[in-house]
Design a protein around this motif. Structure first.
Motif, PDB file in Angstrom:
ATOM      1  N   LYS A  40       0.774  -1.110   0.061  1.00  0.00           N
ATOM      2  CA  LYS A  40       0.065  -0.052  -0.089  1.00  0.00           C
ATOM      3  C   LYS A  40       0.957   1.248  -0.093  1.00  0.00           C
ATOM      4  N   GLY A  42       1.751   5.161   0.469  1.00  0.00           N
ATOM      5  CA  GLY A  42       1.406   6.544   1.210  1.00  0.00           C
ATOM      6  C   GLY A  42       1.510   7.803   0.210  1.00  0.00           C
ATOM      7  N   TYR A  59       5.854   3.373   1.641  1.00  0.00           N
ATOM      8  CA  TYR A  59       5.013   2.230   1.540  1.00  0.00           C
ATOM      9  C   TYR A  59       4.699   1.299   2.771  1.00  0.00           C
ATOM     10  N   ARG A  60       3.601   0.715   2.956  1.00  0.00           N
ATOM     11  CA  ARG A  60       3.347  -0.233   4.109  1.00  0.00           C
ATOM     12  C   ARG A  60       3.191  -1.384   3.243  1.00  0.00           C
ATOM     13  N   THR A  62       3.003  -5.597   3.958  1.00  0.00           N
ATOM     14  CA  THR A  62       2.352  -6.513   4.797  1.00  0.00           C
ATOM     15  C   THR A  62       2.670  -7.859   4.374  1.00  0.00           C
ATOM     16  N   THR A 103       4.341  -5.509   9.587  1.00  0.00           N
ATOM     17  CA  THR A 103       3.955  -4.526   8.662  1.00  0.00           C
ATOM     18  C   THR A 103       5.551  -3.918   8.510  1.00  0.00           C
ATOM     19  N   CYS A 104       5.687  -3.831   7.276  1.00  0.00           N
ATOM     20  CA  CYS A 104       7.196  -3.330   7.020  1.00  0.00           C
ATOM     21  C   CYS A 104       6.927  -1.863   6.504  1.00  0.00           C
ATOM     22  N   HIS A 105       7.536  -0.700   6.982  1.00  0.00           N
ATOM     23  CA  HIS A 105       7.435   0.429   6.561  1.00  0.00           C
ATOM     24  C   HIS A 105       8.735   0.707   5.616  1.00  0.00           C
TER      25      HIS A 105
END
Length: 112
Positions: A40, A42, A59-60, A62, A103-105
């Motif tokens: 996803k 941002g 980005y997030r 998952t 969740t990887c930022h």
């Protein structure tokens, strides 16, 4: 939390120091494996560097959780690759019921 849609295949890569033959090192990337992820975006921003302008988009990403120390568990400093696209991971947090997901930022940097 609803279950994420893990519909993108990404390659998890770790940095690797390689001797450059002159007493120093260069950084290369070693693939650790393929993970399925939900990606996803941002809101992005633009940054001017010395001779170029880069756009950076957070980005997030998952992925399924993996035990600490497992090669399939992403950590900050690693990256995901999707073909020519690269997502640098800067933080990882547990998410979901009973920490079933991570969740990887991450951030994608694109040079025009």
């Amino acid at each position: 939390m609803t279950a994420p849609q893990l519909n993108r295949s990404l390659v998890l890569e770790a940095p690797l120091k390689v001797a450059d033959g002159a007493g120093g090192y260069t950084r290369d990337w070693e693939p650790l494996g393929v993970v399925w992820a939900e990606v996803k975006a941002g809101s992005g921003r633009e940054k001017a560097e010395t001779a170029a302008t880069f756009s950076r988009v957070p980005y997030r990403i998952t992925v399924r959780a993996a035990p600490y120390g497992a090669p399939s568990r992403p950590v900050a400093g690693q990256r995901f690759r999707d073909g020519a696209r690269v997502f640098e991971i800067y933080a990882v947090a547990e998410a979901g019921v009973q920490a079933a997901y991570l969740t990887c930022h991450a951030q994608e940097e694109v040079a025009p």
